[in-house]
Design a protein around this motif. Structure first.
Motif, short mmCIF file in Angstrom:
data_model
loop_
_atom_site.label_atom_id
_atom_site.label_comp_id
_atom_site.label_asym_id
_atom_site.label_seq_id
_atom_site.Cartn_x
_atom_site.Cartn_y
_atom_site.Cartn_z
N GLY A 38 -13.98 3.23 -9.46
CA GLY A 38 -14.96 4.29 -9.59
C GLY A 38 -14.29 5.65 -9.67
O GLY A 38 -13.06 5.75 -9.79
N PRO A 39 -15.08 6.72 -9.59
CA PRO A 39 -14.52 8.07 -9.72
C PRO A 39 -13.49 8.41 -8.64
O PRO A 39 -12.48 9.03 -8.93
N ARG A 40 -13.73 8.00 -7.40
CA ARG A 40 -12.81 8.35 -6.32
C ARG A 40 -11.46 7.64 -6.49
O ARG A 40 -10.41 8.25 -6.31
N LEU A 41 -11.51 6.35 -6.80
CA LEU A 41 -10.26 5.61 -7.00
C LEU A 41 -9.54 6.13 -8.23
O LEU A 41 -8.31 6.24 -8.24
N ALA A 42 -10.28 6.49 -9.27
CA ALA A 42 -9.66 7.04 -10.48
C ALA A 42 -8.92 8.34 -10.16
O ALA A 42 -7.82 8.58 -10.68
N MET A 43 -9.49 9.16 -9.29
CA MET A 43 -8.82 10.41 -8.90
C MET A 43 -7.53 10.12 -8.13
O MET A 43 -6.53 10.82 -8.31
N ARG A 44 -7.55 9.08 -7.29
CA ARG A 44 -6.34 8.71 -6.55
C ARG A 44 -5.27 8.14 -7.48
O ARG A 44 -4.08 8.32 -7.25
N LEU A 45 -5.70 7.45 -8.52
CA LEU A 45 -4.75 6.83 -9.45
C LEU A 45 -4.17 7.81 -10.46
O LEU A 45 -3.07 7.59 -10.97
N GLN A 46 -4.89 8.86 -10.78
CA GLN A 46 -4.54 9.76 -11.88
C GLN A 46 -3.09 10.24 -11.87
O GLN A 46 -2.42 10.18 -12.90
N PRO A 47 -2.52 10.66 -10.74
CA PRO A 47 -1.12 11.12 -10.80
C PRO A 47 -0.10 9.99 -10.95
O PRO A 47 1.06 10.25 -11.21
N HIS A 48 -0.54 8.75 -10.81
CA HIS A 48 0.40 7.63 -10.80
C HIS A 48 0.33 6.74 -12.04
O HIS A 48 1.09 5.79 -12.13
N VAL A 49 -0.59 6.99 -12.95
CA VAL A 49 -0.76 6.09 -14.09
C VAL A 49 -0.63 6.82 -15.42
O VAL A 49 -0.90 8.01 -15.53
N THR A 50 -0.18 6.05 -16.43
CA THR A 50 -0.15 6.54 -17.81
C THR A 50 -0.73 5.44 -18.70
O THR A 50 -0.90 4.30 -18.27
N PHE A 51 -1.01 5.81 -19.94
CA PHE A 51 -1.57 4.87 -20.91
C PHE A 51 -0.82 5.07 -22.20
O PHE A 51 -0.91 6.13 -22.83
N SER A 52 -0.04 4.07 -22.62
CA SER A 52 0.84 4.25 -23.79
C SER A 52 0.23 3.73 -25.08
O SER A 52 0.66 4.10 -26.15
N MET A 95 0.82 -1.21 0.00
CA MET A 95 0.00 0.00 0.00
C MET A 95 0.86 1.27 0.00
O MET A 95 0.36 2.35 -0.22
N VAL A 96 2.14 1.17 0.32
CA VAL A 96 3.00 2.33 0.37
C VAL A 96 3.33 2.75 -1.06
O VAL A 96 3.81 1.96 -1.86
N VAL A 97 3.04 4.02 -1.37
CA VAL A 97 3.24 4.49 -2.73
C VAL A 97 4.27 5.60 -2.72
O VAL A 97 4.07 6.64 -2.10
N PRO A 98 5.40 5.41 -3.38
CA PRO A 98 6.35 6.50 -3.49
C PRO A 98 5.74 7.63 -4.32
O PRO A 98 4.91 7.40 -5.20
N ALA A 99 6.17 8.85 -4.06
CA ALA A 99 5.60 10.00 -4.75
C ALA A 99 5.87 9.97 -6.26
O ALA A 99 5.08 10.45 -7.04
N ALA A 100 6.98 9.38 -6.68
CA ALA A 100 7.36 9.44 -8.09
C ALA A 100 6.93 8.22 -8.90
O ALA A 100 7.34 8.06 -10.03
N ILE A 101 6.09 7.35 -8.35
CA ILE A 101 5.69 6.16 -9.09
C ILE A 101 4.78 6.55 -10.25
O ILE A 101 3.90 7.39 -10.11
N GLU A 102 5.04 5.95 -11.40
CA GLU A 102 4.20 6.16 -12.56
C GLU A 102 4.19 4.86 -13.37
O GLU A 102 5.22 4.42 -13.84
N LEU A 103 3.02 4.25 -13.46
CA LEU A 103 2.89 2.96 -14.15
C LEU A 103 2.08 3.10 -15.42
O LEU A 103 1.11 3.86 -15.48
N ASP A 104 2.48 2.33 -16.41
CA ASP A 104 1.71 2.26 -17.65
C ASP A 104 0.65 1.18 -17.47
O ASP A 104 0.96 0.00 -17.38
N MET A 105 -0.61 1.57 -17.39
CA MET A 105 -1.70 0.63 -17.13
C MET A 105 -1.93 -0.32 -18.30
O MET A 105 -2.55 -1.35 -18.14
N ASP A 106 -1.44 0.05 -19.48
CA ASP A 106 -1.61 -0.82 -20.63
C ASP A 106 -0.55 -1.92 -20.69
O ASP A 106 -0.62 -2.81 -21.54
#
Length: 159
Positions: free
Chosen positions: A138-152, A82-93
């Motif tokens: 849902g919308p709340r989880l999507a808001m939490r994920l937004q800074p950490h995910v990308t779609f390539s 559950m610990v998320v570093p501030a700079a994590i960015e994952l490609d969800m695809d």
């Protein structure tokens, strides 16, 4: 006095209460233990252990006079996943299940759902595509994920 339905309901509740009292009365008169011989032997062994501990003086320890001990509530620790570093960015695809579990709010079950939806329907392409296709995001989880995910990759075509 009430409607016929109310009278029937009252009569039913009274019958249930009387029946319960009757069962308790019969059990009290019989005075039979509800535990078997093996259970009563185990209970006797536990009672003997408690009595021997009390006789030895280890059952109750009192703090020294004049000292006040404070108790603190147990701390709940977050699992490492559950610990998320501030700079994590994952490609969800392209991310694997174990990588997805590092994101906030995504556990093993939701990570498996994301991978299964991606494997069966192709890349998501956007956060909205992810939300639409994966149950539990849902919308709340999507808001939490937004800074950490990308779609390539480009999204799969709608069927």
């Amino acid at each position: 006095m009430g409607t016929p339905a109310e009278r029937r309901a009252l009569l039913f509740l009274s019958a249930v209460a009387l029946l319960g009292a009757g069962v308790r009365g019969v059990r009290g008169i019989r005075n039979t233990p509800s535990i078997g011989p093996a259970d009563s032997a185990a209970l006797a062994a536990q009672i003997a252990a408690v009595e021997s501990a009390q006789a030895a003086g280890t059952a109750q320890r009192k703090p020294p006079e004049g000292r006040v001990f404070r108790t603190f509530p147990a701390r709940t620790l977050r699992p490492v996943s559950m610990v998320v570093p501030a700079a994590i960015e994952l490609d969800m695809d392209r991310a694997s299940e174990s990588e997805l579990e590092r994101l906030p709010g995504i556990g093993p079950v939701l990570a498996a759902r994301v991978v299964a939806a991606r494997d069966s329907g192709g890349p998501f392409g956007s956060l909205e595509g992810l939300r639409r296709r994966v149950k539990g995001i849902g919308p709340r989880l999507a808001m939490r994920l937004q800074p950490h995910v990308t779609f390539s990759l480009s999204p799969a075509s709608s069927r």
